[in-house]
Design a protein around this motif. Sequence first.
Motif, short mmCIF file in Angstrom:
data_model
loop_
_atom_site.label_atom_id
_atom_site.label_comp_id
_atom_site.label_asym_id
_atom_site.label_seq_id
_atom_site.Cartn_x
_atom_site.Cartn_y
_atom_site.Cartn_z
N ALA A 1 47.87 42.88 43.70
CA ALA A 1 48.34 42.16 45.03
C ALA A 1 48.25 40.72 45.57
O ALA A 1 47.12 40.51 45.57
N GLY A 2 48.66 39.19 45.59
CA GLY A 2 48.34 38.34 45.37
C GLY A 2 49.42 37.06 45.74
O GLY A 2 51.01 37.49 45.32
N PRO A 3 49.15 36.21 45.96
CA PRO A 3 50.35 35.66 46.73
C PRO A 3 50.97 34.71 45.50
O PRO A 3 50.42 34.44 44.12
N GLN A 4 52.37 35.04 45.56
CA GLN A 4 53.14 34.89 44.22
C GLN A 4 53.55 33.10 44.27
O GLN A 4 54.10 32.29 45.29
N TYR B 1 39.60 37.72 43.96
CA TYR B 1 40.69 36.41 44.06
C TYR B 1 39.34 36.10 44.43
O TYR B 1 38.67 35.47 45.08
N THR C 1 48.85 34.56 40.16
CA THR C 1 48.22 35.54 41.37
C THR C 1 46.83 34.85 41.79
O THR C 1 46.12 34.85 43.14
N GLU D 1 42.72 27.44 41.64
CA GLU D 1 43.05 28.39 43.22
C GLU D 1 41.95 27.17 44.28
O GLU D 1 42.87 26.76 45.76
N THR E 1 43.02 36.62 49.17
CA THR E 1 43.29 37.48 48.92
C THR E 1 42.09 39.05 48.65
O THR E 1 40.85 38.72 48.08
N GLU E 2 42.35 39.56 49.43
CA GLU E 2 41.18 40.85 49.98
C GLU E 2 41.64 41.63 48.37
O GLU E 2 42.28 42.17 48.20
N SER E 3 40.17 42.16 47.84
CA SER E 3 39.73 42.78 46.80
C SER E 3 39.20 44.06 46.96
O SER E 3 37.60 42.99 47.52
N ASN F 1 40.79 32.68 46.69
CA ASN F 1 41.89 32.41 47.19
C ASN F 1 41.99 33.14 48.52
O ASN F 1 42.83 33.06 49.60
#
Length: 491
Positions: free
Chosen positions: A472-475, A264, A230, A163, A268-270, A266
């Motif tokens: 959730a993340g980019p698909q 992640y 993701t 990624e 994407t926040e977590s 890339n």
Amino acid sequence: MAKQLLNSLLVLCFSTHGVQAQTSSSAPCSTTISPKYAAPSLAPGWEAMVVASGLTKPRGIIFDSNGHLLLVQEGHGISSLELRDNGGACVRARKLTDVIADNLNHGIELSTDGKTLYASSSEAVYAYDYDSSGARNTSAGRVVVNGMKHGGHTSRTLLISREVDGLLLVSEGSEGNLDKAATDITTGHSQIKAFNMTNVTSVPYDYAKDGLRLGWGLRNSVGVAEEPLTGAIYSVENSADEITRSGQNIHQDNPGEELNFHGYLNGTESNKQGRNYGYPQCYAVWNASTIPNNVNLKVGMQFAIGEQETTTGETVNDTICQNERVAPRLTFAAHMAPLDIKFNPSGTMAWITFHGSWDRSEPIGYKLSVVNFANGSPTEPANSSQAAIDIMSNSDISKCPNSCFRPVGLAWDSKGRLFMSSDATGEIYLISKSDGSPASSALLSTGLLPSNTGIVGAPSAMGSKGTAPEFAGPQKPWAMVIAAVMALPFA
């Protein structure tokens, strides 16, 4: 119209059972290699073949862009295995060549352009210029990460992100069974970190001081993987041995081994990234019935092994373990010793090697299993005790650990075939579907869609609007196409 389109997508993408396979096996192999011990037991619809034997403790494995299987032979170095490929599962070792002769023990990885080979010892990570056409290094090793010298767990797993180009993940385990130093975040013990390989200088990174921390309190997370849809980072953790609580030995069935989610790379926040996963004070429940002072403990919940104080004077108990530490996304039976995790390209299955037990009166593990995924998350809930589905196991586990195969590393080749190393037997296996199709083409272990799930997600992992906020993340485009078709009304 939508229903017809969906059915077409299913046949194209997930054809593994009851329909014509995408690929088929060639004629039976003219030569076969017998397993060192008994032939493995396999789930219906699967087969496994030995493609190489007589190796020296093969651990991490990876394919280069020219189809050479590179493998770490523990204590010997890195070797290149040239394979004779007659199609399907008919693959045999042709030539073994030493690439790097050094005291390397587990980790191996290639840069995304295939021109840099990374390997690890117990103390450091090395980078070598690499030529895949000749399967050889073209430079001496450069130390890129150091400062990991200690006893105990010595495997330093390596993973290059697909990624974010140039990010190298490195996992460092604990010093011994219960490592008090792991409670101090500055030691680097029991952590997973990411290091930027695009700006490495002549001064290597110091593991304890540098890098992006993805998690700490991880006793020995040998397997690390990036989910392909993701970009979610997962690891499989070997938990502690000889655990007691309230003076009672509970080690036979507790604590459980763990599948952990680390956010992640890339962007994407977590809220999980960089946090404390519990070790050495908090552990995952596997068999709650054997844990004394059990107050509503269930599979996957964290529990303390006693009233302990941290280096900051904090007293750790069950409440803190459950409210202030990150619980595993899934829990597996105690002492199965997961050593690798690899996702298939479509992100529907995570393959996990379970090296097997030593700290148990009856053996457990010694097998290759899969966990079903959708939308970047396991389809089973966190309290599931049935998430791991066995594909390949020893036919007589009572012979383990001395007279059985012990899975370690996994690697996909360019044709989607899955290869697995067994260090105890010095073997490399190829695992495929019985119809000759590669393992990567399978959607689920049975080859069938489960009756209670959709294609893109499962109820246990989905929110009220069909999303998975926690993961959730980019698909990727293919997943988005399927999701769009699912949203259309069926005629």
